[in-house]
Write an enzyme that holds these catalytic residues in place. Structure first.
Site, PDB file in Angstrom:
ATOM      1  N   GLY B  38       0.805  -1.214   0.000  1.00  0.00           N
ATOM      2  CA  GLY B  38       0.000   0.000   0.000  1.00  0.00           C
ATOM      3  C   GLY B  38       0.836   1.260   0.000  1.00  0.00           C
ATOM      4  O   GLY B  38       2.050   1.212  -0.185  1.00  0.00           O
ATOM      5  N   LYS B  55      -1.117   4.513   6.640  1.00  0.00           N
ATOM      6  CA  LYS B  55      -0.857   3.518   5.597  1.00  0.00           C
ATOM      7  C   LYS B  55      -2.190   2.982   5.089  1.00  0.00           C
ATOM      8  O   LYS B  55      -3.021   2.527   5.866  1.00  0.00           O
ATOM      9  CB  LYS B  55      -0.010   2.390   6.174  1.00  0.00           C
ATOM     10  CG  LYS B  55       0.370   1.367   5.127  1.00  0.00           C
ATOM     11  CD  LYS B  55       1.347   0.372   5.697  1.00  0.00           C
ATOM     12  CE  LYS B  55       1.738  -0.614   4.618  1.00  0.00           C
ATOM     13  NZ  LYS B  55       2.726  -1.581   5.086  1.00  0.00           N
ATOM     14  N   ASP B 147       9.320 -10.538   6.867  1.00  0.00           N
ATOM     15  CA  ASP B 147       9.892  -9.681   5.818  1.00  0.00           C
ATOM     16  C   ASP B 147      10.975  -8.771   6.407  1.00  0.00           C
ATOM     17  O   ASP B 147      11.016  -7.579   6.136  1.00  0.00           O
ATOM     18  CB  ASP B 147       8.779  -8.864   5.143  1.00  0.00           C
ATOM     19  CG  ASP B 147       9.236  -8.265   3.820  1.00  0.00           C
ATOM     20  OD1 ASP B 147      10.261  -8.731   3.270  1.00  0.00           O
ATOM     21  OD2 ASP B 147       8.584  -7.327   3.324  1.00  0.00           O
TER      22      ASP B 147
END
Lengths: 250, 349
Positions: B38, B55, B147
């Site tokens: 996003g 976000k 991640d």
């Protein structure tokens, strides 16, 4: 590049298919199929016409015929039945079909009024021709990139036309005019503040921002709606949304 | 209608993507950036009068359960109250159905950029320790980041280290809650919708554990984050991305080769430090550190000049390490012995 007649009218209305126009164009039901084709023609005729002019160096008249002919033959020979979203984006597939079609036409020396005779809808070629003139293309323009960019331009033009229509229907033309004044201003250097708009439209600033938010919301909805119509799968749709709206930060 | 100019087209693309905050307490200031999941905007919280980062998850036409899942994710991240994790303030839904978060606005630079300016090895390792501590905390709360990479670590103006972007995190049963018999959280994968199905690869290749790169969602656990931390350590030591975990034994060989070639402060990296990195990045997850805490312990041991669990030293290395650690004391003893010898030699009766 601007020496001849124009055919068709201002028929740029974009038929709504409420779903994927590509899937509709492959339907067994003739009415759904026609509606799907009409939506695809409305979304792509302009980039197709401009691409023919740029890449294939066709005259205005020949490009008109080839544009009409391409869509007529796509419908007649069901070109889009062969589209597989897993292999390529529809836009790329359409351009490949178009290149094949024109190469065949050139090879057979069939520069006939094929498309012209099979006019499938009123298309405002004069407008498209004027746009080509305004774009001031350089010699280094890559036709494939040009087609991509023009497809995007066409998508936003169609979305704006629909937006105006929706605002008219909903009795919110003032909202649209505020949007037009603020977001559609041509002059990049012109800075407009909400206060200026409030004075201009004789409304409080809070209403200006609310009206603007409404139209922007509608605009986004319509862009997504059109993208949904011009893609065949959820995956393609999402990837297109990312590409179309994924702009770099200012 | 007049054709849209290129400039207008760019503006309209931006307009269509802007979050509609008209009914919220936030006022849009500008876009800060975008990522796979996003876009991030700088907004003002008009009630608290502070700037925060907002976000927006950019998945149009989200599946029906996505909002609920995103809310759950937000609640879980909100539980990660740790100085090394960016605090989440608020979560909500835009009028067009897109979910958004607001979080602390972090000013600083990413580890990727910051690491270029740090020279001393000990400082690089201290920063690495702080990253590990945040991840260890999340693991205790049952959250696997999935991640971790230098881009997702921010170093603030005062040297604070923040682990960012928990967007594709995975939730497991929280060990502390399990032990306490509290309100356990069922094992689940709460990142956004269809992207988390088994076989789908999420993450960044160079920092992704082999099992994650193969799309084996079920096999991804805390040790996958240990691998990513090892990859970050590699990045800090070698100042480049680690080799891609594509095939064995080529990967392990390349890793060893790169670590052997790396230098810190004009000296080759010590074997225990290379062993720590190699163990964290072991191809087979059973050969890695079981927990991030164990990795932290080894880094601490290394910094304190103690033996590390990842490397078995020989007697000579033990002696050398001992002498180096107690070099002041050793110097004193040596000086004493020399003086003593001299005295014996010169003042013999």
């Amino acid at each position: 590049m601007h020496d001849d007649t124009h055919i068709g009218g201002a028929g740029s209305r974009f038929p709504q298919t409420r779903g994927s126009a590509i899937i509709a164009a492959r339907s067994g039901d003739a009415e759904t199929r026609n509606r799907g084709y009409a939506a695809l023609v409305a979304g792509y005729w302009k980039p197709v016409y401009k691409y023919i002019r740029l890449k294939w160096h066709q005259s205005n008249e020949d490009a008109k015929d080839l544009t009409q002919g391409f869509f007529a033959q796509a419908m007649e020979k069901e070109f889009f039945q062969g589209y597989d979203p897993a292999k390529a984006r529809f836009r790329t597939f359409l351009r490949t079909c178009l290149d094949g079609y024109i190469a065949n036409e050139n090879k057979a020396g069939k520069r006939l009024k094929r498309g012209g005779n099979a006019q499938i809808m009123g298309l405002d070629f004069e407008n498209a021709e004027g746009e080509i003139r305004e774009l001031q293309l350089s010699a280094g323009t890559v036709p494939e990139d040009f087609f991509e960019r023009e497809s995007l331009r066409s998508l936003f033009e169609v979305a704006l036309a629909r937006l105006k229509e929706a605002c008219e229907t909903a009795g919110k033309m003032q909202h649209y005019r505020i949007f037009e004044r603020y977001d559609l201003r041509e002059d990049e250097a012109e800075k407009i503040t909400y206060d200026q708009l409030a004075a201009e439209f004789d409304l409080p600033v809070s209403q200006i921002t609310n009206h603007l938010a409404y139209v922007r919301r509608e605009f986004r909805r319509l862009v997504l709606e059109i993208l949904r119509e011009l893609t065949a799968s959820d995956e393609e749709f999402r990837s297109e949304v990312r590409e179309v709206l994924g702009v770099d930060p200012e | 209608m007049k054709p849209l100019s290129d400039g207008l087209l760019r503006r309209l693309r931006r307009v269509a993507d802007l979050p509609d905050l008209s009914d919220s307490k936030y006022r849009l200031i500008r876009k800060l950036g975008s990522g796979g999941m996003g876009n991030v905007y700088l907004v003002e919280d008009t009630v608290l009068r502070r700037e925060v980062a907002l976000k927006v998850i950019n998945i149009p036409d989200p599946p029906p359960d996505l909002t609920a899942r995103m809310l759950r994710e937000a609640r879980i991240i909100a539980r990660l109250e740790h100085p090394g994790i960016v605090p989440l303030h608020d979560v909500g839904e835009l009028p067009d159905g897109r979910v958004y978060y607001t979080m602390k606005r972090v000013q600083g630079s990413s580890l990727e950029r910051y690491s270029k300016s740090i020279e001393p090895l000990s400082e690089r390792l201290r920063i690495f320790q702080r990253i590990c501590q945040a991840v260890a905390f999340a693991h205790v709360r049952g959250v696997i980041h999935r991640d971790l990479k230098p881009e997702n670590v921010m170093v603030g103006g005062f040297g604070e280290v923040l682990v960012m972007d928990w967007g594709i995190a995975k939730l497991q049963e929280a060990p502390d809650e399990k032990a306490a018999g509290g309100e356990g959280v069922a094992s689940d994968d709460f990142s956004s919708g269809p992207q988390t199905r088994s076989g789908t690869v999420l993450g960044t290749p160079a920092f992704m554990a082999p099992e994650q790169a193969r799309g084996q969602v079920e096999a991804v656990d805390a040790r996958s984050d240990v691998y990513a931390l090892g990859a970050i350590l590699f990045f800090l030591l070698c100042r480049k991305n680690p080799p891609l975990p594509e095939a064995e034994p080529a990967f392990t060989k390349q890793l060893a080769w790169d670590l052997a070639a790396a230098r810190a402060e004009d000296r080759p990296l010590s074997r225990p430090l290379r062993a720590i990195c190699t163990r964290a990045m072991a191809w087979d997850n059973s050969a890695r550190y079981d927990t991030v805490t164990a990795l932290i312990a080894d880094i601490e041991a290394f910094l304190d000049g103690r033996a590390v669990s990842a490397y078995r030293e020989n007697l000579l290395e033990i002696a050398r390490r001992f002498l180096f650690k107690y070099r002041f004391l050793a110097g004193l003893v040596l000086t004493y012995l020399i003086i003593r010898l001299l005295m014996i030699f010169f003042f013999r009766p």
